[in-house]
Design a protein around this motif. Structure first.
Motif, PDB file in Angstrom:
ATOM      1  N   SER A 174       0.834  -1.200   0.000  1.00  0.00           N
ATOM      2  CA  SER A 174       0.000   0.000   0.000  1.00  0.00           C
ATOM      3  C   SER A 174       0.872   1.254   0.000  1.00  0.00           C
ATOM      4  O   SER A 174       1.890   1.306   0.691  1.00  0.00           O
ATOM      5  N   LEU A 180      -0.651   5.764  -9.438  1.00  0.00           N
ATOM      6  CA  LEU A 180       0.152   6.726 -10.201  1.00  0.00           C
ATOM      7  C   LEU A 180       0.704   6.058 -11.465  1.00  0.00           C
ATOM      8  O   LEU A 180       0.674   6.643 -12.552  1.00  0.00           O
ATOM      9  N   LEU A 325      12.338  12.089  -2.706  1.00  0.00           N
ATOM     10  CA  LEU A 325      10.909  12.274  -2.443  1.00  0.00           C
ATOM     11  C   LEU A 325      10.689  13.304  -1.333  1.00  0.00           C
ATOM     12  O   LEU A 325       9.762  14.113  -1.400  1.00  0.00           O
ATOM     13  N   HIS A 328      11.103  16.591  -2.891  1.00  0.00           N
ATOM     14  CA  HIS A 328      10.017  16.838  -3.847  1.00  0.00           C
ATOM     15  C   HIS A 328       8.752  17.301  -3.122  1.00  0.00           C
ATOM     16  O   HIS A 328       8.145  18.309  -3.481  1.00  0.00           O
TER      17      HIS A 328
END
Ligand SMILES: Nc1ncnc2c1ncn2[C@@H]1O[C@H](COP(=O)(O)OP(=O)(O)OP(=O)(O)O)[C@@H](O)[C@H]1O
Ligand SMILES: [Mg+2]
Length: 466
Positions: A174, A180, A325, A328
């Motif tokens: 998950s 995406l 990430l 980001h």
């Protein structure tokens, strides 16, 4: 002819400036990056032919950088240098594709000789590289962040399968980005102009799922007050995303299998079926193979769905992507919430890159959002992290349950001093005497570590180098 472009990656600004000044003087166009991650972003931006990189760097180190660079741009020549040379490191660098390895301190004339040789080699290589295919649609995959080897091969796979109409089964824990990826496949396909319709099989009550998928005719069941088309028809000429397919009940699995075989749907209560042209992408975080063995998922349907299986790796297996990430989402939430959080300090990066992220990218995204809201500005430090992220690491260092205060008291200062000395010596041992690396392990500046060593007159039982 335009002079060759070289990128220098080093976290030490002095060395970087020094090498850059020399190479600019020799007529090259020189660019600078402050670590491997920054360098990965700048190679394409400046379209360089060569990268000269330090090995010990925060975030993405030189070896990791070369590995990643070689998987996306094998045509760029790399020269690496470090003060900390050993056989194993040199072998690993060459194996990763480095053109040459220099030991620090090096002579600038020596560097220039290797730069010239490297560029000649690059010119020969790039001729053959240009004719090979590379990831053309990287821009379209841009909202999927990742530079780890696993994600790069996933991007290649996505690009390959997007062109076909084959059914895709996306599996993964998950929060790993299954939806995406499903959207990216649709966006890269010729079905782009048509609908991408998502159905969450776990969120719709079993008794309604059939009519939701295939539609129904008026009066076919209590509550069917009007004829309605189903998601299959809505997705005609487009893509149907069947999310949480592992939750689909047995009776519907049979009906779905029939649709996949005949490419026809039969709305509930209808007497005739309708042709549909739909590309199916299914996803699940359950282990479908195991469900097939335990007979809770139909084997024939499983094979129909997994024509092209794609597995999304858990975040903890994606190495450097975590830092990528974090930055980001920081940028995104800073923009969205008009906050000015500058970044994460080294210790936070260290903790979060070693955390095992059971909730994967979704958990990381939520954490960054929460910290941006709470912090608002400045640098995020370890004390800003929720307890569960901090506890693992501190506990393993401190083992606080093993510390007991003697009944007759104790000198706190000498205990803290002893604790500090032990950790410093361990860091030096781990880095085999390299102070810069030891300082990094302790999240200290190199100069601070050197001061401490002098003041404490600590003796490391090995060879110390800079
Ligand atoms: N590589 C990535 N780059 C940027 N954002 C990502 C990435 N992977 C996931 N996300 C973000 O993380 C969140 C979770 O992703 P997504 O919904 O695609 O996961 P999932 O695998 O479908 O999870 P679940 O099984 O719980 O449905 C989304 O907000 C998504 O945008
Ligand atoms: Mg999902």
């Amino acid at each position: 002819m335009e002079s060759p472009k070289i990128l220098i990656a080093d976290d030490d600004k002095k060395t970087r400036d020094f090498v850059a000044a020399f190479l600019s003087y020799k007529g090259y166009q020189v660019f600078q990056a402050f670590d491997g991650q920054d360098a990965l972003q700048k190679v394409d931006l400046h379209d360089v032919q060569m990268v000269i990189t330090d090995i010990m760097m925060p975030r993405v180190n030189g070896l990791e950088f070369i590995k990643q660079l070689k998987s996306i741009r094998p045509d760029i020549v790399t020269i690496a240098y470090s003060a900390f040379a050993n056989f194993e490191m040199t072998a690993n660098l060459l194996k990763a594709g480095a053109f040459f390895y220099l030991e620090k301190p090096f002579n600038l004339e020596e560097l220039e000789t290797h730069v010239k040789r490297g560029l000649e080699h690059q010119a020969l290589q790039s001729k053959s590289f240009r004719s090979k295919p590379c990831i053309k649609n990287r821009a379209l995959l841009n909202n999927i962040i990742g530079e780890s080897e696993k994600m790069l091969s996933l991007f290649e796979m996505v690009e390959k399968v997007a062109g076909s109409d084959s059914t895709v089964l996306i599996q993964g824990e998950s929060g790993t980005g299954k939806e995406l990826v499903a959207r990216a496949i649709h966006d890269l396909s010729t079905r782009l102009e048509k609908n991408f319709v998502a159905v969450n099989c776990a969120a719709i009550p079993d008794e309604l799922l059939e009519s939701e998928l295939f539609g129904h005719v008026k009066g076919s069941f209590t509550g069917a007050v009007a004829t309605r088309i189903g998601r299959f028809e809505m997705a005609d000429k487009g893509t149907l995303f069947l999310d949480e397919i592992g939750d689909m009940k047995a009776n519907l699995q049979v009906k779905l299998l029939r649709v996949l075989q005949n490419r026809e749907v039969e709305p509930v209560g209808a007497t005739r079926s309708k042709k549909v042209d739909v590309r199916i992408i299914a996803a699940t975080n359950q282990n479908l193979e195991q469900m097939v063995s335990s007979k809770s998922f139909r084997e024939d349907l499983y094979y129909r769905l997994s024509v092209i299986p794609i597995t999304l790796p858990p975040l903890r297996e994606r190495g450097t992507d975590i830092a990528l990430l974090l930055n980001h989402f920081l940028e995104r939430f800073n923009k969205g919430k008009q906050s000015k959080v500058q970044g994460f300090d080294r210790q936070v990066m260290e903790i979060l890159t070693h955390y095992d992220w059971p909730g994967n990218v979704r958990e990381l995204e939520n954490l960054v959002e929460r910290m941006v809201i709470i912090k608002g500005s400045g640098l995020i430090t370890a004390s800003d992290l929720p307890e569960k992220y901090r506890s693992g690491k501190a506990a393993s260092v401190l083992r606080s349950d093993e510390i007991t205060l003697p009944d007759d008291g104790f000198c706190l200062n000498s205990a803290v001093e002893e604790f500090e000395n032990k950790l410093i010596l361990q860091a030096l041992q781990k880095s085999r005497g390299n102070k810069k690396e030891a300082a990094e392990l302790l999240n200290l500046k190199r100069t601070t570590l050197i001061e401490k060593l002098k003041k404490k007159k600590l003796v490391y039982d090995g060879v110390l180098n800079q």
